[in-house]
Write a protein that holds these residues in place. Structure first.
Motif, mmCIF file in Angstrom:
data_model
loop_
_atom_site.group_PDB
_atom_site.id
_atom_site.type_symbol
_atom_site.label_atom_id
_atom_site.label_comp_id
_atom_site.label_asym_id
_atom_site.label_seq_id
_atom_site.Cartn_x
_atom_site.Cartn_y
_atom_site.Cartn_z
ATOM 1 N N VAL A 69 0.846 -1.198 0.000
ATOM 2 C CA VAL A 69 0.000 0.000 0.000
ATOM 3 C C VAL A 69 0.880 1.247 0.000
ATOM 4 C CG1 VAL A 69 -1.727 1.308 1.311
ATOM 5 C CG2 VAL A 69 -1.938 -1.183 1.097
ATOM 6 N N LYS A 70 1.879 1.263 0.873
ATOM 7 C CA LYS A 70 2.765 2.420 0.989
ATOM 8 C C LYS A 70 3.469 2.740 -0.317
ATOM 9 C CE LYS A 70 5.495 2.301 4.587
ATOM 10 N NZ LYS A 70 6.252 1.876 5.796
ATOM 11 N N GLU A 71 3.827 1.716 -1.074
ATOM 12 C CA GLU A 71 4.592 1.915 -2.309
ATOM 13 C C GLU A 71 3.723 1.961 -3.561
ATOM 14 O OE1 GLU A 71 7.715 2.728 -2.241
ATOM 15 O OE2 GLU A 71 7.848 2.434 -0.070
ATOM 16 N N GLY A 72 2.399 1.954 -3.399
ATOM 17 C CA GLY A 72 1.507 2.074 -4.537
ATOM 18 C C GLY A 72 1.416 0.835 -5.412
ATOM 19 N N VAL A 73 1.814 -0.316 -4.869
ATOM 20 C CA VAL A 73 1.699 -1.582 -5.603
ATOM 21 C C VAL A 73 0.235 -1.997 -5.676
ATOM 22 C CG1 VAL A 73 2.316 -4.042 -5.587
ATOM 23 C CG2 VAL A 73 4.036 -2.309 -5.006
ATOM 24 N N VAL A 74 -0.499 -1.726 -4.600
ATOM 25 C CA VAL A 74 -1.940 -2.022 -4.547
ATOM 26 C C VAL A 74 -2.689 -0.805 -4.007
ATOM 27 C CG1 VAL A 74 -1.614 -4.514 -4.163
ATOM 28 C CG2 VAL A 74 -1.897 -2.990 -2.205
ATOM 29 N N SER A 75 -3.958 -0.749 -4.347
ATOM 30 C CA SER A 75 -4.866 0.175 -3.678
ATOM 31 C C SER A 75 -5.718 -0.669 -2.739
ATOM 32 C CB SER A 75 -5.732 0.924 -4.684
ATOM 33 O OG SER A 75 -6.559 0.021 -5.386
ATOM 34 N N ALA A 76 -6.054 -0.109 -1.607
ATOM 35 C CA ALA A 76 -6.771 -0.873 -0.587
ATOM 36 C C ALA A 76 -8.199 -0.368 -0.429
ATOM 37 C CB ALA A 76 -6.046 -0.779 0.752
ATOM 38 N N GLU A 77 -9.126 -1.316 -0.304
ATOM 39 C CA GLU A 77 -10.518 -1.024 0.029
ATOM 40 C C GLU A 77 -10.854 -1.841 1.271
ATOM 41 O OE1 GLU A 77 -13.208 -2.049 -3.113
ATOM 42 O OE2 GLU A 77 -11.966 -1.064 -4.633
ATOM 43 N N ILE A 78 -11.454 -1.198 2.247
ATOM 44 C CA ILE A 78 -11.868 -1.887 3.470
ATOM 45 C C ILE A 78 -13.388 -1.844 3.527
ATOM 46 C CG2 ILE A 78 -11.765 -1.924 5.984
ATOM 47 C CD1 ILE A 78 -9.037 -0.495 5.761
ATOM 48 N N HIS A 79 -13.983 -3.029 3.611
ATOM 49 C CA HIS A 79 -15.438 -3.150 3.686
ATOM 50 C C HIS A 79 -15.807 -3.860 4.986
ATOM 51 C CE1 HIS A 79 -15.917 -1.998 -0.531
ATOM 52 N NE2 HIS A 79 -14.798 -2.667 -0.732
ATOM 53 N N GLN A 80 -16.681 -3.243 5.764
ATOM 54 C CA GLN A 80 -17.140 -3.852 7.002
ATOM 55 C C GLN A 80 -18.361 -4.720 6.726
ATOM 56 O OE1 GLN A 80 -17.695 -1.142 10.242
ATOM 57 N NE2 GLN A 80 -17.935 -2.804 11.730
ATOM 58 N N ILE A 81 -18.402 -5.872 7.374
ATOM 59 C CA ILE A 81 -19.527 -6.798 7.250
ATOM 60 C C ILE A 81 -20.192 -6.901 8.617
ATOM 61 C CG2 ILE A 81 -20.237 -9.169 6.768
ATOM 62 C CD1 ILE A 81 -17.672 -9.452 5.087
ATOM 63 N N ALA A 82 -21.499 -6.759 8.641
ATOM 64 C CA ALA A 82 -22.286 -6.997 9.848
ATOM 65 C C ALA A 82 -22.981 -8.339 9.633
ATOM 66 C CB ALA A 82 -23.297 -5.889 10.060
#
Length: 95
Positions: A69-82
């Motif tokens: 993430v820090k080096e821009g190799v990937v973009s991150a998405e965080i999804h919460q599940i209830a």
């Protein structure tokens, strides 16, 4: 419970250079009891992590610390599940 999607980004070619750090980051997530599953997105578009046991803000900081993430190799998405329904074999994950 959270699903973290790590999708390859513009700097994907640098993945091999940061792989050791990324793998150490994954290992630490499991050792801390936060990550319960990690694997590749098929077909080769990145990875995913199933996480639990810490507030969203802490998980966001953890994800931001991933060398990928820090080096821009990937973009991150965080999804919460209830969770509304859970297979009995997964009940321990929600405890």
């Amino acid at each position: 419970m959270f699903v973290v999607l790590l999708k390859f980004a513009a700097n994907r070619a640098d993945a091999p250079r940061h792989m050791d750090g990324h793998n150490a980051w994954i290992r630490q997530g499991f050792e801390d009891g936060v990550f319960v599953l990690a694997g590749s997105l098929v077909p080769g578009v990145g990875g995913a992590v199933l996480a639990r046991g810490e507030p969203r803000e802490a998980l966001e900081a953890r994800v931001a610390a991933d060398p990928f993430v820090k080096e821009g190799v990937v973009s991150a998405e965080i999804h919460q599940i209830a969770p509304g329904r859970t297979h009995e074999g997964l009940a321990a994950l929600l405890a």
